[in-house]
Write an enzyme that holds these catalytic residues in place. Structure first.
Site, mmCIF file in Angstrom:
data_model
loop_
_atom_site.group_PDB
_atom_site.id
_atom_site.type_symbol
_atom_site.label_atom_id
_atom_site.label_comp_id
_atom_site.label_asym_id
_atom_site.label_seq_id
_atom_site.Cartn_x
_atom_site.Cartn_y
_atom_site.Cartn_z
ATOM 1 N N GLY A 46 0.840 -1.185 0.000
ATOM 2 C CA GLY A 46 0.000 0.000 0.000
ATOM 3 C C GLY A 46 0.876 1.235 0.000
ATOM 4 N N GLN A 51 3.139 9.984 0.892
ATOM 5 C CA GLN A 51 4.395 9.291 1.159
ATOM 6 C C GLN A 51 5.430 9.542 0.071
ATOM 7 O OE1 GLN A 51 2.342 5.354 2.181
ATOM 8 N NE2 GLN A 51 4.259 5.265 3.343
ATOM 9 N N CYS A 94 5.996 -0.071 7.535
ATOM 10 C CA CYS A 94 5.616 1.128 6.782
ATOM 11 C C CYS A 94 6.805 1.576 5.944
ATOM 12 C CB CYS A 94 5.199 2.238 7.744
ATOM 13 S SG CYS A 94 4.704 3.767 6.916
ATOM 14 N N LEU A 95 6.551 1.857 4.666
ATOM 15 C CA LEU A 95 7.621 2.292 3.785
ATOM 16 C C LEU A 95 8.252 3.608 4.238
ATOM 17 C CD1 LEU A 95 6.059 1.356 0.320
ATOM 18 C CD2 LEU A 95 7.683 0.050 1.709
ATOM 19 N N HIS A 136 -4.283 1.623 7.301
ATOM 20 C CA HIS A 136 -2.930 2.175 7.420
ATOM 21 C C HIS A 136 -2.751 3.327 6.429
ATOM 22 C CE1 HIS A 136 1.531 1.659 8.096
ATOM 23 N NE2 HIS A 136 1.530 2.285 6.935
ATOM 24 N N HIS A 140 -2.439 7.624 6.778
ATOM 25 C CA HIS A 140 -1.465 8.503 6.111
ATOM 26 C C HIS A 140 -2.163 9.713 5.500
ATOM 27 C CE1 HIS A 140 2.466 6.724 6.405
ATOM 28 N NE2 HIS A 140 2.032 5.546 5.992
#
Length: 172
Positions: A46, A51, A94-95, A136, A140
């Site tokens: 995702g 991001q 999480c990236l 999630h 963000h």
């Protein structure tokens, strides 16, 4: 198609609520392609637009790489949670927090509505892992990170671990 730089915590864009997408044009479609390319390059499931530095209410999800859930690939524009039930705990990564995982409590089942790339409003029911991924990414878009879902000592220890990982990466 391009792989974009993922913003890492504590980048302020990760704490800033995103803006609604008013027009789905070629720029938005290109952004979606870049988001999928970026997510796949980082082995994610995702990704929210903020991001990669775009403050828009847009996310992509693809749970296909995870064998624990049915395959699901979605583009969600201006998503809204409209119903939720039950809870589930899951160790999330999480990236934007490379190397860190924390256990987070989420809704087990969600119903949401969002626009697709053609501008059509769709409703989706997600359960288990896909529901976790959606929540999630929705966090963000609302300027909330998964670390905000952890309190007290667990949060402090997770952040200490994250900053230690960041120092190791910058030296390595």
């Amino acid at each position: 198609m391009a792989v974009r730089k993922i913003r890492s915590y504590p980048d302020p864009i990760l704490k800033t609520p995103t803006l609604r997408v008013d027009v789905i044009d070629e720029d938005i479609k290109k952004l979606v392609e870049d988001m999928f390319d970026t997510m796949y390059a980082e082995d994610g499931v995702g990704l929210a637009a903020n991001q990669i530095g775009e403050p828009l209410r847009l996310m992509v999800i693809d749970t296909t790489p995870k064998k624990e859930s049915p395959p699901l690939k979605l583009v969600l524009i201006n998503p809204e949670l409209i119903h939720a039930e039950g809870t589930i705990r899951y160790r999330e990564g999480c990236l934007s927090f490379p190397g860190l995982t924390v256990e987070v409590e989420r809704y087990r089942k969600v119903r949401l509505k969002a626009l697709n790339l053609e501008g059509e409003e769709k409703e989706y029911e997600l359960e288990g892992f896909p529901a976790i991924v959606f929540q999630h990414e929705l966090d963000h878009l609302n300027g909330i990170t998964f670390i905000d879902r952890v309190n007290g000592l667990k949060r402090r220890l997770a952040l200490e671990k994250y900053y230690k990982l960041q120092r190791q990466r910058s030296r390595g």
